[in-house]
Design a protein around this motif. Structure first.
Motif, PDB file in Angstrom:
ATOM      1  N   UNK A   1      -2.493  19.689  21.678  1.00 52.09           N
ATOM      2  CA  UNK A   1      -2.581  18.967  20.448  1.00 52.09           C
ATOM      3  C   UNK A   1      -1.092  18.906  19.909  1.00 52.09           C
ATOM      4  N   UNK A   2      -0.952  17.431  19.627  1.00 52.74           N
ATOM      5  CA  UNK A   2       0.375  17.508  18.811  1.00 52.74           C
ATOM      6  C   UNK A   2      -0.047  16.856  17.546  1.00 52.74           C
ATOM      7  N   UNK A   3       0.546  17.413  16.492  1.00 50.72           N
ATOM      8  CA  UNK A   3       0.017  17.596  14.916  1.00 50.72           C
ATOM      9  C   UNK A   3       1.326  16.775  14.049  1.00 50.72           C
ATOM     10  N   UNK A   4       0.897  15.706  13.425  1.00 53.52           N
ATOM     11  CA  UNK A   4       1.748  15.045  12.592  1.00 53.52           C
ATOM     12  C   UNK A   4       1.466  15.402  10.980  1.00 53.52           C
ATOM     13  N   UNK A   5       2.538  15.689  10.534  1.00 53.01           N
ATOM     14  CA  UNK A   5       2.262  16.137   9.084  1.00 53.01           C
ATOM     15  C   UNK A   5       3.457  15.520   8.196  1.00 53.01           C
ATOM     16  N   UNK A   6       2.920  15.104   7.014  1.00 59.35           N
ATOM     17  CA  UNK A   6       4.016  14.590   6.082  1.00 59.35           C
ATOM     18  C   UNK A   6       3.432  14.880   4.647  1.00 59.35           C
ATOM     19  N   UNK A   7       4.254  14.773   3.618  1.00 60.64           N
ATOM     20  CA  UNK A   7       3.922  15.184   2.454  1.00 60.64           C
ATOM     21  C   UNK A   7       3.908  13.632   1.551  1.00 60.64           C
ATOM     22  N   UNK A   8       3.080  13.163   0.592  1.00 64.75           N
ATOM     23  CA  UNK A   8       3.333  12.250  -0.133  1.00 64.75           C
ATOM     24  C   UNK A   8       2.888  12.395  -1.448  1.00 64.75           C
ATOM     25  N   UNK A   9       3.699  11.848  -2.520  1.00 68.61           N
ATOM     26  CA  UNK A   9       3.489  12.237  -4.029  1.00 68.61           C
ATOM     27  C   UNK A   9       1.884  11.890  -4.294  1.00 68.61           C
ATOM     28  N   UNK A  10       1.447  12.827  -5.078  1.00 68.63           N
ATOM     29  CA  UNK A  10      -0.084  12.926  -5.327  1.00 68.63           C
ATOM     30  C   UNK A  10      -0.522  11.530  -6.000  1.00 68.63           C
ATOM     31  N   UNK A  11       0.414  11.049  -6.823  1.00 63.83           N
ATOM     32  CA  UNK A  11       0.033   9.732  -7.494  1.00 63.83           C
ATOM     33  C   UNK A  11      -0.068   8.605  -6.810  1.00 63.83           C
ATOM     34  N   UNK A  12       0.349   8.580  -5.448  1.00 63.22           N
ATOM     35  CA  UNK A  12       0.290   7.753  -4.402  1.00 63.22           C
ATOM     36  C   UNK A  12      -1.012   7.660  -3.633  1.00 63.22           C
ATOM     37  N   UNK A  13      -1.856   8.393  -4.114  1.00 58.29           N
ATOM     38  CA  UNK A  13      -2.935   8.781  -3.285  1.00 58.29           C
ATOM     39  C   UNK A  13      -4.215   7.845  -4.216  1.00 58.29           C
ATOM     40  N   UNK A  14      -4.892   6.920  -3.603  1.00 59.33           N
ATOM     41  CA  UNK A  14      -5.695   6.188  -4.136  1.00 59.33           C
ATOM     42  C   UNK A  14      -7.046   7.220  -4.595  1.00 59.33           C
ATOM     43  N   UNK A  15      -7.797   6.479  -5.333  1.00 57.05           N
ATOM     44  CA  UNK A  15      -9.118   7.334  -5.834  1.00 57.05           C
ATOM     45  C   UNK A  15     -10.025   7.739  -4.910  1.00 57.05           C
ATOM     46  N   UNK A  16     -10.413   6.868  -3.739  1.00 58.13           N
ATOM     47  CA  UNK A  16     -11.194   7.497  -2.710  1.00 58.13           C
ATOM     48  C   UNK A  16     -10.300   8.204  -1.603  1.00 58.13           C
ATOM     49  N   UNK A  17      -9.247   8.595  -1.884  1.00 57.62           N
ATOM     50  CA  UNK A  17      -8.542   9.449  -1.076  1.00 57.62           C
ATOM     51  C   UNK A  17      -7.911   8.928   0.025  1.00 57.62           C
ATOM     52  N   UNK A  18      -7.676   7.575  -0.042  1.00 53.90           N
ATOM     53  CA  UNK A  18      -6.825   6.737   0.934  1.00 53.90           C
ATOM     54  C   UNK A  18      -5.568   6.601   0.442  1.00 53.90           C
ATOM     55  N   UNK A  19      -4.657   6.460   1.627  1.00 56.31           N
ATOM     56  CA  UNK A  19      -3.177   6.277   1.437  1.00 56.31           C
ATOM     57  C   UNK A  19      -2.887   4.840   2.013  1.00 56.31           C
ATOM     58  N   UNK A  20      -1.996   3.974   1.219  1.00 57.70           N
ATOM     59  CA  UNK A  20      -1.472   2.866   1.816  1.00 57.70           C
ATOM     60  C   UNK A  20      -0.602   3.006   3.049  1.00 57.70           C
ATOM     61  N   UNK A  21      -0.517   1.991   3.805  1.00 60.62           N
ATOM     62  CA  UNK A  21       0.533   2.170   5.096  1.00 60.62           C
ATOM     63  C   UNK A  21       1.827   2.041   4.587  1.00 60.62           C
ATOM     64  N   UNK A  22       2.110   1.415   3.394  1.00 60.08           N
ATOM     65  CA  UNK A  22       3.443   1.246   2.917  1.00 60.08           C
ATOM     66  C   UNK A  22       3.908   2.844   2.240  1.00 60.08           C
ATOM     67  N   UNK A  23       2.924   3.486   1.656  1.00 55.23           N
ATOM     68  CA  UNK A  23       3.298   4.900   1.355  1.00 55.23           C
ATOM     69  C   UNK A  23       3.723   5.635   2.380  1.00 55.23           C
ATOM     70  N   UNK A  24       2.690   5.578   3.447  1.00 54.37           N
ATOM     71  CA  UNK A  24       2.902   6.418   4.796  1.00 54.37           C
ATOM     72  C   UNK A  24       4.041   6.094   5.265  1.00 54.37           C
ATOM     73  N   UNK A  25       4.553   4.962   5.495  1.00 51.79           N
ATOM     74  CA  UNK A  25       5.658   4.453   6.274  1.00 51.79           C
ATOM     75  C   UNK A  25       7.171   4.952   5.540  1.00 51.79           C
ATOM     76  N   UNK A  26       6.844   5.449   4.108  1.00 42.41           N
ATOM     77  CA  UNK A  26       8.155   5.832   3.321  1.00 42.41           C
ATOM     78  C   UNK A  26       7.983   7.269   3.431  1.00 42.41           C
ATOM     79  N   UNK A  27       7.065   7.885   3.937  1.00 44.88           N
ATOM     80  CA  UNK A  27       6.849   9.290   3.937  1.00 44.88           C
ATOM     81  C   UNK A  27       7.424   9.792   5.518  1.00 44.88           C
ATOM     82  N   UNK A  28       8.617  10.762   5.377  1.00 47.73           N
ATOM     83  CA  UNK A  28       9.042  11.290   6.780  1.00 47.73           C
ATOM     84  C   UNK A  28       8.104  12.279   7.307  1.00 47.73           C
ATOM     85  N   UNK A  29       7.709  11.881   8.461  1.00 50.81           N
ATOM     86  CA  UNK A  29       6.608  12.905   8.993  1.00 50.81           C
ATOM     87  C   UNK A  29       7.334  13.640  10.155  1.00 50.81           C
ATOM     88  N   UNK A  30       6.823  15.040  10.488  1.00 50.41           N
ATOM     89  CA  UNK A  30       7.172  15.644  11.459  1.00 50.41           C
ATOM     90  C   UNK A  30       6.150  15.768  12.323  1.00 50.41           C
TER      91      UNK A  30
END
Length: 505
Positions: free
Chosen positions: A215-244
């Motif tokens: 397994x290769x696991x990717x993890x990033x942290x995004x501001x909680x206020x950027x999470x949509x009500x249904x738990x989804x996260x927009x591609x723009x927010x994900x693109x701004x989050x540096x992931x390891x």
């Protein structure tokens, strides 16, 4: 679901997985070399193709393609009209060609999904893609006089030399890439368990083989206020989050530990006002920590281009043509309907295809509830205690049935069958009749039991008085005395009834 109150500055973990599954084909993906890795001599299962020698041409393994289509069918993925292979260019000593044959922008499986359970809730995770590729070989870094060392954490300069084994090079892999739908490490582990279960039911994967799932696991942290009500996260927010990306995790526990450590590390960086670098990290399972390996590569770094030696694949019709076996969820539901099993029993008995097959063989001859009790509780419990698998006793199905039959025909007590005979069958390898004869566990005849009852009453007058005084524990003591006198060969229920009848006279 009630919306969660989010405090300013809070962050949510976003996790995606890239799972490399070794497919159980007899030969490698692009040549006829064996994939058998049961202690072969290094570099013996090789040929000009998997060694990348000039002029050698790959030939695609049809079984690997069939297995990939079966995975696509199991996860309800799209299989495009045309799929093709590419070269992923990078150099590493165990990649002899200097590139890996894989799939890039036309994977064989796209846009699938898999349902799994986590803490009593049903979750569905999207499968972005699943594609075929070849495995590299393996490296062993050695220091003279001290055996192997892990240079990923101690430094390559501490190794005196490195051994390269190309036996594994060219083994068919399927890389399954999830959407970033996980929010907690435990969710990712529950998904991996379900995925392994499905792959084993398909008959294309062996979890006992070393390195069969990585397994290769990717993890990033995004501001909680950027999470949509249904738990989804927009591609723009994900693109701004540096992931390891944490590489080459080899176990479920390792995945959970690596993700938990990485989440904690990133949260601590954010709290201290530091940036999270986009990078590739290695998980040190011994220390439970991740260490930086290199900056995160991007697609352009691999210089993908079409593999000219392999024509495009057109296998979209295979999804309808290829049959797949009954999958675990469907079999679980059938067990509940057909055999009247509880949800818990059905879950235990379908935990692997081998367990489910074993149970159904037993249930053909015995009452389904009786078969479930013996397989799910008695047998699996004893196997688990001994760190054994159902596959270790598949060849002894007939002996196991004989044991149940002896209990059902009142030839031996259930207690002795489970606590003595079954255990010695597993520990000594004997058949049930041999154990019964050796231990003298044949059922006591009625005359022997009646005599033991009379003796127990005669030898324990105080207990008899306690029984007549209404003390409930007295009868249990007397039953124990009779069982002791008969060497455990009497039926406790019958003994209880005989004692009460005699004492009430």
């Amino acid at each position: 679901m009630t919306a969660q109150v989010v405090q300013e500055g809070e962050h949510v973990a976003v996790i995606g997985l890239e799972i490399h599954v070794q497919l159980e084909t007899d030969t490698k993906i692009f040549c006829g070399c064996s994939t058998n890795q049961d202690d072969p001599e290094p570099n013996t299962y090789t040929c000009p193709v998997c060694l990348g020698l000039p002029g050698a041409l790959p030939v695609l393994n049809e079984s690997a393609v069939e297995f990939a289509v079966k995975v696509g069918k199991a996860i309800d993925a799209d299989i495009p009209e045309e799929t093709r292979f590419h070269r992923k260019n990078y150099f590493y000593p165990d990649l002899p060609k200097g590139f890996q044959i894989t799939q890039y922008d036309a994977p064989i499986c796209q846009n699938g999904a898999l349902e799994f359970q986590h803490k009593g809730e049903t979750r569905t995770v999207g499968i972005h893609r699943a594609h075929l590729e070849e495995d590299p070989g393996s490296l062993r870094h050695v220091r003279d006089g001290s055996g192997n060392i892990d240079t990923r954490t101690t430094g390559i300069d501490r190794a005196d030399y490195t051994l390269v084994n190309y036996n594994r090079a060219g083994t068919p892999l399927m890389e399954i890439v999830t959407d970033p739908d996980f929010r907690k490490p435990g969710e990712a582990v529950a998904f991996l368990e379900k995925l392994e279960e499905v792959l084993e039911y398909l008959g294309i994967f062996d979890s006992t083989r070393d390195g069969s799932l990585r397994v290769d696991a990717n993890l990033s942290l995004v501001p909680a206020e950027d999470v949509n009500g249904d738990g989804s996260i927009s591609d723009e927010v994900l693109a701004d989050a540096n992931r390891t990306e944490v590489k080459n995790i080899s176990s479920h526990n390792g995945a959970e530990s690596a993700l938990a450590y990485e989440e904690s590390r990133q949260r601590n960086l954010i709290r201290r006002g530091k940036a999270v670098e986009q990078e590739t990290r290695h998980f040190n399972e011994t220390h439970g920590s991740t260490v930086s390996m290199r900056s995160k590569e991007e697609e352009k770094d691999y210089r993908y281009f079409a593999e000219a030696d392999l024509p495009p694949l057109q296998v979209s019709d295979w999804k309808e043509r290829l049959e797949i076996p009954e999958l675990p969820d469907a079999r679980r539901e059938r067990f509940r309907e057909e055999y009247g099993l509880s949800k818990e029993a059905a879950s235990k008995l379908t935990s692997s295809k081998q367990v489910a097959d074993f149970y159904e063989d037993v249930a053909e001859e015995f009452d389904p509830d009786l078969a479930a009790a013996w397989v799910a509780d008695s047998l699996l419990g004893e196997l688990n205690y001994r760190d054994m698998e159902i596959t270790d006793v598949e060849g002894r199905l007939g002996e196991f049935k004989t044991l149940i039959r002896l209990v059902a025909e009142d030839e031996i007590t259930a207690k002795n069958a489970e606590e003595t005979v079954l255990r010695e069958m597993l520990d000594e390898g004997d058949d049930p009749e041999t154990v019964i004869d050796r231990e003298g566990l044949g059922k006591a005849d009625s005359g022997e039991v009646e005599q033991a009852v009379e003796q127990a009453i005669e030898e324990n007058p105080d207990t008899v008085e306690d029984y007549h005084a209404g003390e409930g524990g007295a009868i249990n003591f007397l039953v124990g005395q009779v069982m002791q006198k008969t060497g455990g060969s009497a039926d406790p229920g019958s003994v209880n009834g005989m004692l009460r009848e005699r004492l009430d006279e």
